[in-house]
Enzyme design. Structure first.
Site, mmCIF file in Angstrom:
data_model
loop_
_atom_site.group_PDB
_atom_site.id
_atom_site.type_symbol
_atom_site.label_atom_id
_atom_site.label_comp_id
_atom_site.label_asym_id
_atom_site.label_seq_id
_atom_site.Cartn_x
_atom_site.Cartn_y
_atom_site.Cartn_z
ATOM 1 N N HIS A 139 -32.044 -18.106 15.810
ATOM 2 C CA HIS A 139 -32.272 -16.676 15.594
ATOM 3 C C HIS A 139 -32.928 -16.523 14.224
ATOM 4 O O HIS A 139 -32.683 -17.340 13.327
ATOM 5 C CB HIS A 139 -30.900 -16.000 15.606
ATOM 6 C CG HIS A 139 -30.910 -14.505 15.532
ATOM 7 N ND1 HIS A 139 -31.061 -13.825 14.347
ATOM 8 C CD2 HIS A 139 -30.755 -13.561 16.485
ATOM 9 C CE1 HIS A 139 -31.003 -12.524 14.588
ATOM 10 N NE2 HIS A 139 -30.815 -12.333 15.873
ATOM 11 N N ASP A 216 -23.912 -21.546 13.260
ATOM 12 C CA ASP A 216 -24.024 -20.139 13.651
ATOM 13 C C ASP A 216 -23.329 -20.001 15.016
ATOM 14 O O ASP A 216 -23.866 -20.425 16.033
ATOM 15 C CB ASP A 216 -25.505 -19.763 13.734
ATOM 16 C CG ASP A 216 -25.728 -18.373 14.329
ATOM 17 O OD1 ASP A 216 -24.747 -17.721 14.730
ATOM 18 O OD2 ASP A 216 -26.896 -17.949 14.400
ATOM 19 N N GLN A 219 -22.985 -16.648 19.253
ATOM 20 C CA GLN A 219 -22.987 -16.595 20.720
ATOM 21 C C GLN A 219 -21.989 -17.597 21.297
ATOM 22 O O GLN A 219 -21.993 -17.842 22.504
ATOM 23 C CB GLN A 219 -24.404 -16.882 21.267
ATOM 24 C CG GLN A 219 -25.468 -15.948 20.746
ATOM 25 C CD GLN A 219 -25.319 -14.522 21.258
ATOM 26 O OE1 GLN A 219 -24.584 -14.244 22.199
ATOM 27 N NE2 GLN A 219 -26.020 -13.591 20.631
ATOM 28 N N LYS A 242 -20.514 -8.758 18.272
ATOM 29 C CA LYS A 242 -20.837 -9.487 19.507
ATOM 30 C C LYS A 242 -19.577 -10.003 20.181
ATOM 31 O O LYS A 242 -19.627 -10.728 21.164
ATOM 32 C CB LYS A 242 -21.757 -10.662 19.183
ATOM 33 C CG LYS A 242 -23.139 -10.239 18.708
ATOM 34 C CD LYS A 242 -23.972 -11.425 18.311
ATOM 35 C CE LYS A 242 -25.214 -11.016 17.546
ATOM 36 N NZ LYS A 242 -26.223 -10.334 18.360
ATOM 37 N N CYS A 380 -35.334 -11.773 18.682
ATOM 38 C CA CYS A 380 -35.250 -12.245 17.293
ATOM 39 C C CYS A 380 -35.321 -13.760 17.224
ATOM 40 O O CYS A 380 -34.663 -14.391 16.383
ATOM 41 C CB CYS A 380 -33.977 -11.750 16.590
ATOM 42 S SG CYS A 380 -33.928 -9.995 16.410
#
Ligand SMILES: Cc1ncc(COP(=O)(O)O)c(C=O)c1O
Lengths: 423, 148
Positions: A139, A216, A219, A242, A380
């Site tokens: 991202h 990261d 997700q 999220k 993104c």
């Protein structure tokens, strides 16, 4: 400080309803609204998740009963607010298997967490000629902060390439790790394609090469159980929004010794031990990194969301979403003229696709008029699109409240798009 | 479905699938690139000018149906016109897609087909990007224009 303080406050909002069940769906008030006179079919969970009633109530509850500035008063309200804020830290630590609550730094979201690490640890660790390694799946928020840092320090940004299927090229990540690699930063799950990266192996390889690792997990955390100690990374970031939690809540986890070794980031209240005009001394971690008044209700709401998700059970969430993704993949790839983008062996939640002869933006508009919210665009992650030779994709992403009926609607919607375009 | 039918009018779908004046003029008198970062639409416009009038125009790039059809119909509509005349047309198109214009305005000609866009505020920029890019070509600015 008992965890029960964060229990869902809404009467009848049983936290343990199973994923996709009517009881669980009933906990999301927004699912009752209409979009263009159609029932809302929300398939944009990777952009942000909707909030269950207990999280909405937690925000209201904070402002109704405990509102005060944290760490700043002898009065009861401030004391209670502080207890909730620090209690939330324990909830988050437990949620990701952190050894210590002090290892949890509250930030505005993943973006802020990555920038914090780049501008503190990055600035002190990186010299001219050093390297930062990322992947071709990132991202923008896990690209640009490192680009800025590398430009400032005269360092080089290296990118692990991806295959046409959207997986990291086998062996490429290890091969790019060099003695000058100071930081390796990578996503657990790609937001554009859903690829699940082999992050444990990547952390091991980076560690052998002497690099500091940042994962990261934006997700990842909404979809399966995460344990930072098992993963053995150095930093991990995610955004609350999220993960069914309020906007403005986010987490940077870092090893305590590393956090202690880093200079502070923003200066201001709360991050100091003492201030004189001659100089200041820093508060201990994590407060050293939390300058200014934090969004305490958002943080308390995040603790509620995490407890709610754990009560549902992350294994059940994972199984439910895997079944939805498998069903959607099978049914959508069976439609003539539709191509799934991102066909990695391991995927989570995300289904990116294109329709021959129809721009994703047009797909998004037509589905929207049918009440179906998907994302259309580059997500993104422009370099991912460039690598695959696409300007954009349409993306459906699943969460705990989705059902097979949502896939029915999506499939019907895609067929209607093709019909309208004569594709 | 009716407002979708207004947006994706047959003429728009026809131009999106088989755009007119697609390509690049080389050499050209003026050119510009346009980009809509929101959806990734990218349009290039090249112009031939004679005594202030557009003698030929082409566009290329990739965009959604609205953007492509808008570019295609724009290239048809501006040939033989001066910049001042084109400014007036763009103003009418702009008013139309933002709901301020009159879809019955005879001056719009075929461009009246974009009237349906006004029901879709998220798509206004798709329709106007080719016009902004044409303006940038007139300005002969070589910096890419953006709708943002
Ligand atoms: C994988 C990934 N990383 C980082 C981010 C940035 O998150 P935020 O904008 O909440 O900081 C996102 C959000 O789309 C994401 O999907």
């Amino acid at each position: 400080m008992s965890a029960a303080l964060f229990s869902p406050a809404a009467p009848g909002a049983s936290p343990s309803a199973s994923p996709g069940s009517p009881e669980l769906r009933a906990q999301f008030p927004i699912l009752a609204r209409k979009v263009h006179k159609q029932p809302l079919i929300y398939l944009d969970n990777a952009a942000t998740t909707q909030k269950p009633q207990c999280v909405i109530d937690a925000l209201t509850h904070c402002y109704t009963h405990w509102n005060a500035n944290v760490h700043r008063g002898v009065h009861l309200l401030s004391q209670e607010a502080t207890e909730h804020y620090e209690g939330a830290r324990k909830v988050v630590a437990q949620f990701i298997g952190a050894a210590l609550p002090e290892e949890i730094v509250f930030v505005r979201g993943a973006t802020e967490g990555i920038n914090l690490v780049a501008q503190t640890l990055g600035r002190t660790q990186l010299s001219k000629g050093d390297e930062v390694l990322i992947t071709g799946l990132e991202h923008h928020s896990n690209i640009v902060p490192w680009q800025m840092l590398c430009a400032e320090r005269g360092a080089t940004l290296r990118v692990c390439p991806i295959t046409d299927a959207g997986e990291l090229v086998p062996g490429a990540f290890d091969a790019l790790l060099a003695s000058r690699t100071k930081i390796a930063a990578f996503s657990w799950v790609s937001n554009a394609l859903g690829t699940v990266n082999p992050v444990a192996a990547m952390c091991r390889a980076a560690k052998r090469a002497g690099a500091i690792t940042l994962v990261d997990a934006c997700q990842a955390v909404p979809h399966f159980a995460v344990n930072v100690q098992e993963l053995d990374c150095d930093f991990l970031v995610f955004s609350g929004h999220k993960l069914y939690a309020p906007n403005g809540s986010g987490v940077l986890w870092g090893r305590k010794a590393l956090l202690e070794s880093m200079p502070p980031w923003q200066g201001g209240g709360d991050m100091i031990a003492s201030v004189t005009f001659e100089g200041s001394t820093w508060n201990h971690v994590p407060h050293k990194f939390e300058a200014g008044t934090p969004d305490y209700p958002a943080v308390a709401g995040m603790a509620t969301a995490l407890q709610w998700l754990q009560a549902i059970g992350l294994q059940r969430v994972q199984a439910h979403e895997a079944a939805l993704l498998a069903e959607a993949t099978e049914r959508i790839s069976a439609i003539k003229g539709v191509r799934i983008i991102g066909t990695a062996a391991a995927k989570a939640s995300v289904l990116s696709f294109v329709i021959d002869g129809v721009h994703p933006h047009d797909i998004g508009t037509i589905l929207d008029r049918k009440g179906i919210a998907i994302r259309a665009g580059h997500h993104c992650a422009q370099p991912v699109m460039d690598r695959l030779g696409l300007a954009a994709t349409a993306r459906a992403s699943f969460g705990v409240s989705n059902t097979s009926a949502d896939i029915d609607a999506l499939v019907e919607g895609i067929v209607a798009v093709q019909k309208l375009f004569g594709a | 479905m009716s407002d979708l039918g207004d947006l994706y009018h047959d003429m728009i779908l026809g131009h999106a699938k088989a755009p007119r004046n697609f390509g690049k003029l080389d050499p050209c008198d003026a050119s510009a690139l346009g980009h809509n970062p929101l959806c990734g639409d990218r349009i290039g416009v090249t112009l031939l000018l004679s005594q202030g009038r557009v003698t030929d125009v082409r566009f290329d790039g990739s965009g959604c149906a609205i953007c492509t059809a808008s570019a295609s119909l724009m290239t048809e509509g501006v040939k033989g016109r001066t910049r001042a005349e084109i400014d007036t047309v763009f103003q009418r198109v702009h008013d139309l897609v933002t709901g301020k214009g009159d879809p019955e305005d005879p001056e719009l000609g075929k461009l009246a087909v974009f009237g349906g866009v006004s029901e879709f505020p998220m798509r206004v920029k798709c329709a106007t990007l080719p016009w902004h890019t044409l303006n940038a070509a007139f300005d002969n600015s070589n910096a890419p224009v953006s709708t943002e």
